[in-house]
Scaffold this active site. Sequence first.
Site, PDB file in Angstrom:
ATOM      1  N   HIS A 153      24.343  27.838  43.896  1.00  0.00           N
ATOM      2  CA  HIS A 153      24.926  27.030  44.839  1.00  0.00           C
ATOM      3  C   HIS A 153      25.306  25.922  44.162  1.00  0.00           C
ATOM      4  O   HIS A 153      24.546  25.264  43.553  1.00  0.00           O
ATOM      5  CB  HIS A 153      23.808  26.779  45.953  1.00  0.00           C
ATOM      6  CG  HIS A 153      24.745  26.028  47.077  1.00  0.00           C
ATOM      7  ND1 HIS A 153      23.462  24.900  47.978  1.00  0.00           N
ATOM      8  CD2 HIS A 153      25.784  25.986  47.703  1.00  0.00           C
ATOM      9  CE1 HIS A 153      24.508  24.483  48.850  1.00  0.00           C
ATOM     10  NE2 HIS A 153      25.639  24.945  48.725  1.00  0.00           N
ATOM     11  N   ASP A 159      46.105  27.208  34.783  1.00  0.00           N
ATOM     12  CA  ASP A 159      47.266  27.913  33.868  1.00  0.00           C
ATOM     13  C   ASP A 159      47.124  27.983  32.484  1.00  0.00           C
ATOM     14  O   ASP A 159      45.966  27.722  31.898  1.00  0.00           O
ATOM     15  CB  ASP A 159      48.471  26.799  34.269  1.00  0.00           C
ATOM     16  CG  ASP A 159      48.322  25.380  33.700  1.00  0.00           C
ATOM     17  OD1 ASP A 159      47.759  25.272  32.777  1.00  0.00           O
ATOM     18  OD2 ASP A 159      48.720  24.647  34.274  1.00  0.00           O
ATOM     19  N   HIS A 176      44.724  14.289  37.192  1.00  0.00           N
ATOM     20  CA  HIS A 176      44.816  15.283  36.285  1.00  0.00           C
ATOM     21  C   HIS A 176      43.835  15.006  35.053  1.00  0.00           C
ATOM     22  O   HIS A 176      43.036  15.936  34.492  1.00  0.00           O
ATOM     23  CB  HIS A 176      46.208  15.644  35.721  1.00  0.00           C
ATOM     24  CG  HIS A 176      46.450  16.938  34.791  1.00  0.00           C
ATOM     25  ND1 HIS A 176      45.914  18.204  35.401  1.00  0.00           N
ATOM     26  CD2 HIS A 176      46.814  17.068  33.659  1.00  0.00           C
ATOM     27  CE1 HIS A 176      45.926  19.001  34.063  1.00  0.00           C
ATOM     28  NE2 HIS A 176      46.482  18.451  33.178  1.00  0.00           N
ATOM     29  N   TYR A 236      50.239  22.172  36.553  1.00  0.00           N
ATOM     30  CA  TYR A 236      49.020  21.697  37.325  1.00  0.00           C
ATOM     31  C   TYR A 236      48.496  22.857  38.174  1.00  0.00           C
ATOM     32  O   TYR A 236      47.618  22.511  39.256  1.00  0.00           O
ATOM     33  CB  TYR A 236      49.442  20.497  38.219  1.00  0.00           C
ATOM     34  CG  TYR A 236      49.914  19.397  37.212  1.00  0.00           C
ATOM     35  CD1 TYR A 236      49.208  18.655  36.646  1.00  0.00           C
ATOM     36  CD2 TYR A 236      51.475  18.967  37.449  1.00  0.00           C
ATOM     37  CE1 TYR A 236      49.548  17.464  35.770  1.00  0.00           C
ATOM     38  CE2 TYR A 236      51.830  18.240  36.601  1.00  0.00           C
ATOM     39  CZ  TYR A 236      50.840  17.161  35.752  1.00  0.00           C
ATOM     40  OH  TYR A 236      51.516  16.038  35.115  1.00  0.00           O
ATOM     41  N   ALA A 237      49.154  24.158  37.965  1.00  0.00           N
ATOM     42  CA  ALA A 237      48.554  25.192  38.782  1.00  0.00           C
ATOM     43  C   ALA A 237      46.885  25.514  38.255  1.00  0.00           C
ATOM     44  O   ALA A 237      46.630  26.386  37.423  1.00  0.00           O
ATOM     45  CB  ALA A 237      49.139  26.282  38.477  1.00  0.00           C
ATOM     46  N   ASN A 238      46.008  24.734  38.753  1.00  0.00           N
ATOM     47  CA  ASN A 238      44.603  24.637  38.297  1.00  0.00           C
ATOM     48  C   ASN A 238      43.648  24.239  39.550  1.00  0.00           C
ATOM     49  O   ASN A 238      44.148  23.715  40.384  1.00  0.00           O
ATOM     50  CB  ASN A 238      44.358  23.770  37.355  1.00  0.00           C
ATOM     51  CG  ASN A 238      45.239  23.688  36.192  1.00  0.00           C
ATOM     52  OD1 ASN A 238      45.243  24.551  35.346  1.00  0.00           O
ATOM     53  ND2 ASN A 238      45.993  22.642  36.043  1.00  0.00           N
TER      54      ASN A 238
END
Length: 139
Positions: free
Chosen positions: A20, A28, A106, A128-130
């Site tokens: 948990h 990316d 970022h 920024y595809a994270n």
Amino acid sequence: MKKSALINAELSYIVATLGHTDEITICDAGLPVPDETQRIDLALIPGVPAFIDTVKAVLGEMQIEGIVLAEEFLHVSPDHHHALIELIRNEEELCGKSINISYVSHEEFKVHTQNSKAVIRTGECTPYANVIFQSGVVF
């Protein structure tokens, strides 16, 4: 906490060992991975596997209670951001729980990845595809 079967052994293992609030990052092709953090490198060629496809695969396996995104993702890559948020909203409906969405810069995001048990690198070349997934519980 694991929910179902996943073919990739490294991904399946890391999800099965999450407790948990543990975190994993899906990123990316360009996000730096801290030396001390396990890297699961799925990248084959630019775009393969895609960020969204990898998110779908992990969501099928992992219960999450929160995500962390870079603020820049919303503004620079709105289509990918929208697709991710749609998946998160669908996940909320499936599990009957709300999922917290947090935004940081970022630069803060990159520092935060040091807390991840693993960073899963995709072939995605969209800026920024994270996302950082925070593990929840199935009960």
